[in-house]
Design a protein around this motif. Sequence first.
Motif, PDB file in Angstrom:
ATOM      1  N   HIS A 153       0.858  -1.190   0.000  1.00 52.13           N
ATOM      2  CA  HIS A 153       0.000   0.000   0.000  1.00 52.13           C
ATOM      3  C   HIS A 153       0.892   1.238   0.000  1.00 52.13           C
ATOM      4  O   HIS A 153       2.020   1.195   0.511  1.00 52.13           O
ATOM      5  CB  HIS A 153      -0.922   0.036   1.231  1.00 52.13           C
ATOM      6  CG  HIS A 153      -1.971  -1.029   1.236  1.00 52.13           C
ATOM      7  ND1 HIS A 153      -1.716  -2.322   1.676  1.00 52.13           N
ATOM      8  CD2 HIS A 153      -3.272  -1.016   0.847  1.00 52.13           C
ATOM      9  CE1 HIS A 153      -2.816  -3.049   1.560  1.00 52.13           C
ATOM     10  NE2 HIS A 153      -3.772  -2.281   1.055  1.00 52.13           N
ATOM     11  N   HIS A 154       0.376   2.337  -0.546  1.00 54.83           N
ATOM     12  CA  HIS A 154       1.129   3.591  -0.562  1.00 54.83           C
ATOM     13  C   HIS A 154       0.142   4.752  -0.559  1.00 54.83           C
ATOM     14  O   HIS A 154      -0.967   4.652  -1.108  1.00 54.83           O
ATOM     15  CB  HIS A 154       2.032   3.667  -1.799  1.00 54.83           C
ATOM     16  CG  HIS A 154       1.294   3.573  -3.092  1.00 54.83           C
ATOM     17  ND1 HIS A 154       0.924   4.689  -3.825  1.00 54.83           N
ATOM     18  CD2 HIS A 154       0.817   2.501  -3.774  1.00 54.83           C
ATOM     19  CE1 HIS A 154       0.267   4.300  -4.899  1.00 54.83           C
ATOM     20  NE2 HIS A 154       0.183   2.970  -4.904  1.00 54.83           N
ATOM     21  N   PHE A 155       0.522   5.860   0.065  1.00 54.49           N
ATOM     22  CA  PHE A 155      -0.372   7.006   0.166  1.00 54.49           C
ATOM     23  C   PHE A 155       0.430   8.217   0.621  1.00 54.49           C
ATOM     24  O   PHE A 155       1.605   8.100   1.015  1.00 54.49           O
ATOM     25  CB  PHE A 155      -1.528   6.739   1.134  1.00 54.49           C
ATOM     26  CG  PHE A 155      -1.122   6.017   2.391  1.00 54.49           C
ATOM     27  CD1 PHE A 155      -0.651   6.709   3.491  1.00 54.49           C
ATOM     28  CD2 PHE A 155      -1.199   4.631   2.461  1.00 54.49           C
ATOM     29  CE1 PHE A 155      -0.270   6.050   4.638  1.00 54.49           C
ATOM     30  CE2 PHE A 155      -0.822   3.951   3.606  1.00 54.49           C
ATOM     31  CZ  PHE A 155      -0.355   4.668   4.712  1.00 54.49           C
ATOM     32  N   ASN A 156      -0.199   9.367   0.562  1.00 52.61           N
ATOM     33  CA  ASN A 156       0.421  10.607   1.019  1.00 52.61           C
ATOM     34  C   ASN A 156      -0.154  10.965   2.380  1.00 52.61           C
ATOM     35  O   ASN A 156      -1.372  10.939   2.575  1.00 52.61           O
ATOM     36  CB  ASN A 156       0.164  11.736   0.019  1.00 52.61           C
ATOM     37  CG  ASN A 156       0.915  12.993   0.365  1.00 52.61           C
ATOM     38  OD1 ASN A 156       2.135  13.052   0.258  1.00 52.61           O
ATOM     39  ND2 ASN A 156       0.184  14.018   0.789  1.00 52.61           N
ATOM     40  N   THR A 162       5.227  11.008   1.385  1.00 48.28           N
ATOM     41  CA  THR A 162       4.935   9.680   0.851  1.00 48.28           C
ATOM     42  C   THR A 162       5.221   8.605   1.892  1.00 48.28           C
ATOM     43  O   THR A 162       6.322   8.552   2.462  1.00 48.28           O
ATOM     44  CB  THR A 162       5.781   9.417  -0.399  1.00 48.28           C
ATOM     45  OG1 THR A 162       5.478  10.410  -1.376  1.00 48.28           O
ATOM     46  CG2 THR A 162       5.498   8.043  -0.965  1.00 48.28           C
ATOM     47  N   VAL A 164       4.783   4.304   2.530  1.00 51.24           N
ATOM     48  CA  VAL A 164       4.476   2.989   1.964  1.00 51.24           C
ATOM     49  C   VAL A 164       4.371   1.971   3.096  1.00 51.24           C
ATOM     50  O   VAL A 164       5.009   2.114   4.140  1.00 51.24           O
ATOM     51  CB  VAL A 164       5.541   2.529   0.941  1.00 51.24           C
ATOM     52  CG1 VAL A 164       5.646   3.519  -0.201  1.00 51.24           C
ATOM     53  CG2 VAL A 164       6.902   2.322   1.600  1.00 51.24           C
ATOM     54  N   GLU A 217       6.981  10.703  -5.068  1.00 51.19           N
ATOM     55  CA  GLU A 217       5.576  10.966  -4.761  1.00 51.19           C
ATOM     56  C   GLU A 217       4.800   9.661  -4.730  1.00 51.19           C
ATOM     57  O   GLU A 217       5.128   8.709  -5.446  1.00 51.19           O
ATOM     58  CB  GLU A 217       4.965  11.898  -5.819  1.00 51.19           C
ATOM     59  CG  GLU A 217       5.628  13.261  -5.914  1.00 51.19           C
ATOM     60  CD  GLU A 217       5.475  14.065  -4.642  1.00 51.19           C
ATOM     61  OE1 GLU A 217       4.397  13.959  -4.005  1.00 51.19           O
ATOM     62  OE2 GLU A 217       6.416  14.795  -4.279  1.00 51.19           O
ATOM     63  N   SER A 218       3.746   9.643  -3.930  1.00 47.07           N
ATOM     64  CA  SER A 218       2.914   8.445  -3.846  1.00 47.07           C
ATOM     65  C   SER A 218       2.355   8.053  -5.206  1.00 47.07           C
ATOM     66  O   SER A 218       2.251   6.866  -5.535  1.00 47.07           O
ATOM     67  CB  SER A 218       1.768   8.671  -2.852  1.00 47.07           C
ATOM     68  OG  SER A 218       0.890   7.568  -2.823  1.00 47.07           O
ATOM     69  N   ASP A 219       2.011   9.046  -6.028  1.00 45.85           N
ATOM     70  CA  ASP A 219       1.437   8.763  -7.352  1.00 45.85           C
ATOM     71  C   ASP A 219       2.423   8.067  -8.282  1.00 45.85           C
ATOM     72  O   ASP A 219       2.017   7.512  -9.314  1.00 45.85           O
ATOM     73  CB  ASP A 219       0.958  10.059  -8.011  1.00 45.85           C
ATOM     74  CG  ASP A 219      -0.282  10.626  -7.347  1.00 45.85           C
ATOM     75  OD1 ASP A 219      -0.927   9.890  -6.575  1.00 45.85           O
ATOM     76  OD2 ASP A 219      -0.593  11.815  -7.590  1.00 45.85           O
TER      77      ASP A 219
END
Length: 321
Positions: A153-156, A162, A164, A217-219
């Motif tokens: 999983h990953h997100f800001n 960022t 993970v 970046e998370s994206d």
Amino acid sequence: MGNLNIAVLGPLGYAKDLGKKGTTSDITFYNLKKGDDTVTLIEPTRYPERLAPLFYAASMADAALVVIGEITPTLGEWILMLDEARVEQGSIVLQNYLTPRDLAPLLRGTVLERYEFVDADPIVLRDRLLACAHARPSVAPAPGVVGTVPIDHHFNVRGIGTVVLGGVTRGGIRKHDILKVYPGEQAITVRSIQKHDDDFDWATEGDRVGLALKNIESDDLDRGFVLSNDPEIRARTNLVARAALVKYWPAPLAAGTVLHVGHWMQFIPARVEAVQDGGDRRQPTLTLALEKDLVYLPGDTAVLHYLEGGKLRIVGHIELA
């Protein structure tokens, strides 16, 4: 201080009586903690309509907890997945008056043949799992040790950047390590490390971690991406690999067949380009063209899946070189 990752296969939500609910997507994590010992329970939430969550749960697991209330095709798929993913340790809880004797023919010759039958009492189960975690203590990695972390999983996070989530599958990592993101080899820095919401300067094999990253970046990330500073890491879209097919597979694999290759947190479509079986259709050498890079370490194995297989969706495994 130790951590144990457990795939829980049984009635959906069974793990809620064993741990505190955490991250939820197509897989759900439950966390159990006592003192410095932790257990991460992993349920394949979107299974059986999707096969990938079952693979992810097995791939992340050090051991399995299998809860069996009836003998069904789903149970057969659990057994095949745990066997092909080589989850060699585990426990079995029986329900509805099933006995070990009822299951013996299904488990024979698989890793589950060595699993222990255990009490269904949640208190007893929690104590048992924590004791197993305590028996495998985490040790800080020595200077110079390399590490590998597949991302699930990953997100800001506001104010942090960022973040993970993943597990240290090989070696160890330290705060401020410079790792590369595979595929692509972009360099990032580990800003901070958390294990079960506590801050640490390091993590080692078997630890479940949350990592704050710098310089990405998370994206720019996706599930299945891998963080590593191991010089042996490889990323390939074409493979020639020796396969071992499950004994139930009904026919030789043919060129043109689309399989899915599962490794760590990757589940990648792959077309069979060529098959050489040398007269043994259950141990062919396959030439595979993958939809995107498979990231792995030499000597790893990957599980083969055929999503159009009806009740038999697990094909076998390949050896990665």
